[in-house]
Write an enzyme that holds these catalytic residues in place. Sequence first.
Site, PDB file in Angstrom:
ATOM      1  N   ASP A  70       0.843  -1.206  -0.190  1.00  0.00           N
ATOM      2  CA  ASP A  70      -0.015  -0.041   0.005  1.00  0.00           C
ATOM      3  C   ASP A  70       0.712   1.108  -0.159  1.00  0.00           C
ATOM      4  O   ASP A  70       1.054   1.993   0.803  1.00  0.00           O
ATOM      5  CB  ASP A  70      -1.156  -0.110   1.201  1.00  0.00           C
ATOM      6  CG  ASP A  70      -0.185   0.014   2.447  1.00  0.00           C
ATOM      7  OD1 ASP A  70       0.913  -0.308   2.639  1.00  0.00           O
ATOM      8  OD2 ASP A  70      -0.894   0.091   3.474  1.00  0.00           O
ATOM      9  N   CYS A  71       1.522   1.419  -0.870  1.00  0.00           N
ATOM     10  CA  CYS A  71       2.881   2.365  -1.164  1.00  0.00           C
ATOM     11  C   CYS A  71       2.290   3.575  -1.884  1.00  0.00           C
ATOM     12  O   CYS A  71       1.750   3.324  -3.060  1.00  0.00           O
ATOM     13  CB  CYS A  71       3.855   1.728  -1.821  1.00  0.00           C
ATOM     14  SG  CYS A  71       5.140   2.854  -1.910  1.00  0.00           S
ATOM     15  N   GLY A  72       2.366   4.517  -1.252  1.00  0.00           N
ATOM     16  CA  GLY A  72       2.091   5.988  -1.946  1.00  0.00           C
ATOM     17  C   GLY A  72       3.033   6.580  -2.960  1.00  0.00           C
ATOM     18  O   GLY A  72       2.701   7.697  -3.142  1.00  0.00           O
ATOM     19  N   GLY A  73       3.840   5.781  -3.290  1.00  0.00           N
ATOM     20  CA  GLY A  73       4.768   6.191  -4.359  1.00  0.00           C
ATOM     21  C   GLY A  73       6.295   6.452  -4.120  1.00  0.00           C
ATOM     22  O   GLY A  73       7.128   7.119  -4.702  1.00  0.00           O
ATOM     23  N   ASN A  89      -0.187  -2.974  -5.931  1.00  0.00           N
ATOM     24  CA  ASN A  89      -0.394  -1.844  -5.041  1.00  0.00           C
ATOM     25  C   ASN A  89      -1.732  -1.499  -4.898  1.00  0.00           C
ATOM     26  O   ASN A  89      -2.435  -1.286  -6.064  1.00  0.00           O
ATOM     27  CB  ASN A  89       0.331  -0.674  -5.585  1.00  0.00           C
ATOM     28  CG  ASN A  89       0.771   0.522  -4.423  1.00  0.00           C
ATOM     29  OD1 ASN A  89       0.029   0.370  -3.377  1.00  0.00           O
ATOM     30  ND2 ASN A  89       1.539   1.348  -5.139  1.00  0.00           N
TER      31      ASN A  89
END
Lengths: 333, 171
Positions: A70-73, A89
Amino acid sequence: MRAVTITKGKGGFGGPLTLVPDATRNKVVSVTGGGIHPIAAKIAEMTECEAVDGFSTGVPDEEILVAIVDCGGTARCGVYPKKRIFTVNVLPVGQSGPLAKFITEDIYVSAVDESCIQLADASAASAAKTPPKPGEAGAPKSKAQAKEEIAKMNAGKEKGLITRIGIAIGGVVSKFYAAGRETIDITIKSILPFMAFVSMILGIISASGIGDVIANTISPMASTLPGMLIISLICGMPFLSPVLGPGAVIAQIVGTLLGVQIGLGNIPPQYALPALFAIDAQVGGDFVPVGLSLGEAEPETIELGVPAVLYSRVITGPVAVIIAYVASIGLYS
Amino acid sequence: MEFIATLANGFISLFQAGAATFTGWVTGIIPLVVVMMTAVNSLIKLIGEDRVNGLAETATKYTVTRYTVLPVLAVIFLANPMCYTFGRFVEEKYKPAFYDAAVSFVHPVTGLFPHANGGELFVYMGIAAGVTQLGLPLGDLAVRYFFVGVLVILIRGIVTEKIYLHMLSKN
């Protein structure tokens, strides 16, 4: 074990990925801040593989079927693609972060929700199918067993209030962050390059004396109603509008040139409003077929729709200028 | 030697005016646009596309809303060029008119919502820069541009609809 296909969700990037589990590569690793993410659980259930909490358990790379992040970038979204491990993701993040170049469509898919996960088509699925041998060590687990294990792993880790608030805030912050990234992207990719080339042109125009020519020809035209009607008629001609349209480059340059003349006092400022419509009678004239197909129009609609839009501009172009002229009364006076 | 130096100075001065313009734009326009765009982009992400779809479907029923509410929502929420995908809510015979209305709004929107068409800001910004140079405020111009834009897309939608239906009946 069964193969699944995962497509990108709304605003997502990459995919579709087809995951084919086998005897060694059969762990669905959830790297989502502790616990098994529902998406990881769903994929594990459908593939009949084992879901693993990547934060509490280390898994050898060669056993990972897919990593759920769940990576915001920034980091996680690139780490697994760099190792050439399939990555899902759950947030709508495209190629970003320091590892952006490893995030490619064949290894990564984002904005995934439950509706994005489907069993792979029959041929892929049957190719991947190996008969389960219950009871044997390392044997693939049945659906029920997989479910049970996930429940066991999540038991005693009931998310507390603080954790839930944390996750909610994280969700909001990641959206702000994505909005900021989108903004900077468009600034770098579209706004700055345009500023660069137009300021170069403007500089040369003003230094070379062409500016005076423009001041003497276009300015008088753009400071009367009939002059602006003529501009809009020219821009709106059905054979010219598709040529003048692309990227609104011409309208933008003309707009900037008129802006310079307004700044110099050659055109009264209240004429800014009708001028905005006069130089834009051709807007989108080049884009009709593409725009219509984006709206899922039939080919026959497109065929007749293109001339309909172009003819309409001959009428509505000048009409728009007149409306804007009336509406500009009282502006800057 | 001196001659060459003069020549070089002339060459460089050709670009100094451009450099001054560029600096002015980067410091004067970009910071505000960046913050505005980020704010509206976040808001739109928080509201979500799904929640607008219901409203969009209702708006297709009436001529007036089909060429005002629907394209305005489409342009603000989906931005250029994805805004045209709202055409899928519209009956086949109204699609060209809806496209015309939507595309004609992608510039009037930029005065208040620059995020909706970041790649084509200078139709408005170019002209607005001149107004700023005179020391006049832009709020009035941006608001009038927006509302005249809404009126123009309504007229454009109706006229294009009539022309298209006429052509269709002749075919």
